[in-house]
Design an enzyme around this catalytic site. Structure first.
Site, PDB file in Angstrom:
ATOM      1  CE  LYS A  32       6.611  13.590  -6.781  1.00 30.48           C
ATOM      2  NZ  LYS A  32       5.281  14.109  -6.974  1.00 30.48           N
TER       3      LYS A  32
ATOM      4  CE1 TYR B  30      -2.449  -8.123  17.997  1.00 28.37           C
ATOM      5  CE2 TYR B  30      -1.216  -7.411  16.079  1.00 28.37           C
ATOM      6  CZ  TYR B  30      -1.364  -7.488  17.454  1.00 28.37           C
ATOM      7  OH  TYR B  30      -0.429  -6.917  18.273  1.00 28.37           O
TER       8      TYR B  30
END
Ligand SMILES: Cc1ncc(COP(=O)(O)O)c(C=O)c1O
Length: 387
Positions: free
Chosen positions: A54, A276
């Site tokens: 999956k 940042y």
């Protein structure tokens, strides 16, 4: 009012030649995955192995992974969603496919026609299959909730469920399953779940059901709880090299390597800041390399000022915040670091007679998560390459 139409797509369309793309890549070692399957087969025999693929084979790319596993004799595949199973069928996979989380919406007939076997855990789901295929028997695996409290028939409702099942004579219970909540962390809870499951198996048999396969074991149970292997095991993580540090998994090999290259270099002075919010301030002159991979690619932002990467087989700390597409690392101590040097985010790297490696588990611990999260986070804009 009409709703706008949306097109869903899973595949990026790449119009550029490989060498014109950003050098960030997920390199998948299919031989390692095949090796891991062989290890699991030997360990689990005579139980069958259903490979859980999956979430795009835990980020490794489901079609190439499934094709290789099928070639190497896997007994079947487990997917979470019907659409994941249909994608495998479209790609030509013929092995049995079990839809672990059940079927939503109205795809019941599509699922049966594609030869997918659904997991069911309530009567409404069985009714939907019964209605979709009014003229033939259909096979399901019944899931029992033995303590995970996620999906599965709750033990308290089992009798009512089994009574109701008798209304659907065309429904063939070909599998019976449960899912273990703590096989890597809590032996006592695992034994309790297995005991509860054994009681359910006995009850079903007493009512005349003869499932072909009974299954419960994920990776950790496959490795460490032989009594939970029953007729089939359902490992996901182990195929991709995750062993939870268990000695039984010592032979498993990681299959994912994340690499890129330095695209910019600068020399900073004491007091200069990086990234940042200026969360990193240089305490000394520092050589900083910029790397084209960020949280938009699945590099977990929690690694800001915490993680490291490899350049010339040397660990280089991440400086400042990971941004969406770019991350900065300290290469002050790497002799001759240059633009174009390979940077390894996950996996191993050799340089001269040195080698170093960064494991998914190490990244996960730094980011406060698990290795599965690290692997499935690698986003679709990172091209996968297979070797
Ligand atoms: C129902 C079910 N079975 C098996 C697995 C495989 O687990 P693991 O990757 O730990 O082997 C999963 C994954 O979460 C699952 O949801």
């Amino acid at each position: 009012m009409r709703r706008p139409e949306h097109t869903l797509t899973f595949r990026p369309r790449l119009a550029l030649a490989d060498e014109s793309l950003r050098p960030t890549r997920a390199e998948i070692d299919l031989d390692a995955i095949a090796h891991n399957l062989a290890v699991l087969k030997t360990l689990a025999a005579p139980a069958k192995v259903l490979a859980v693929v999956k979430a795009d084979a835990y980020g490794h790319g489901v079609v190439p992974v499934a094709a290789r596993l099928e070639e190497d004799g896997v007994d079947g595949f487990g997917v979470a969603l019907a659409e994941e199973g249909l994608e495998l069928r479209e790609a030509g996979i013929r092995a049995p496919i079990l839809v672990l989380n059940g079927v939503y919406g109205g795809a019941h007939l599509d699922v049966l026609e594609a030869g997918l076997v659904p997991v069911v855990y309530d009567l409404a789901q069985i009714e939907a299959f019964d209605r979709a295929a009014p003229d033939r028997p259909f096979r399901v695996h019944v899931k029992i909730d033995t303590g995970m409290s996620r999906l599965g028939v709750p033990l308290r409702e089992l009798d009512r469920f089994l009574d109701g099942l008798e209304r659907f004579p065309r429904c063939v219970v070909s599998g019976l399953m449960t899912h273990l909540s703590s096989a890597d962390t809590d032996t006592r809870e695992t034994s309790e779940q297995i005991k509860r499951f054994d009681e359910v198996i006995a009850k079903l048999r007493a009512r005349g059901h003869r499932p072909d396969v009974v299954h419960a074991a994920n990776t950790a149970a496959t490795l460490a709880h032989p009594e939970g292997r029953y007729d089939m095991v359902r490992p996901g993580g182990a195929l991709y090299g995750i062993s939870f540090g268990m000695p039984q998994g010592a032979e498993l090999r990681p299959a994912l390597r994340l690499r890129t290259e330095i695209i910019a270099l600068r020399d900073l002075e004491e007091g200069d800041t990086v990234g940042y919010d200026c969360t990193y301030r240089c305490a000394r002159p520092t050589r900083v390399a910029t790397v084209p991979m960020g949280y938009g690619d699945g590099l977990l932002r929690e690694l800001s000022n915490r993680g490291s990467m490899l350049v010339r087989a040397t660990r280089c700390p991440i400086l400042g915040r990971v941004s969406m597409d770019l991350t900065m690392i300290d290469v002050s101590h790497v002799e001759d670091a240059a633009i174009g040097d390979e940077v390894v985010i996950l996996g191993s790297q050799s340089h001269g007679d040195r080698s170093a490696r960064i494991e998914a588990d190490e990244i996960a611990k730094l980011a406060g998560t698990i290795a599965y999260d690290v692997m499935t986070s690698v986003s679709r804009r990172v091209p996968r390459s297979y070797g």
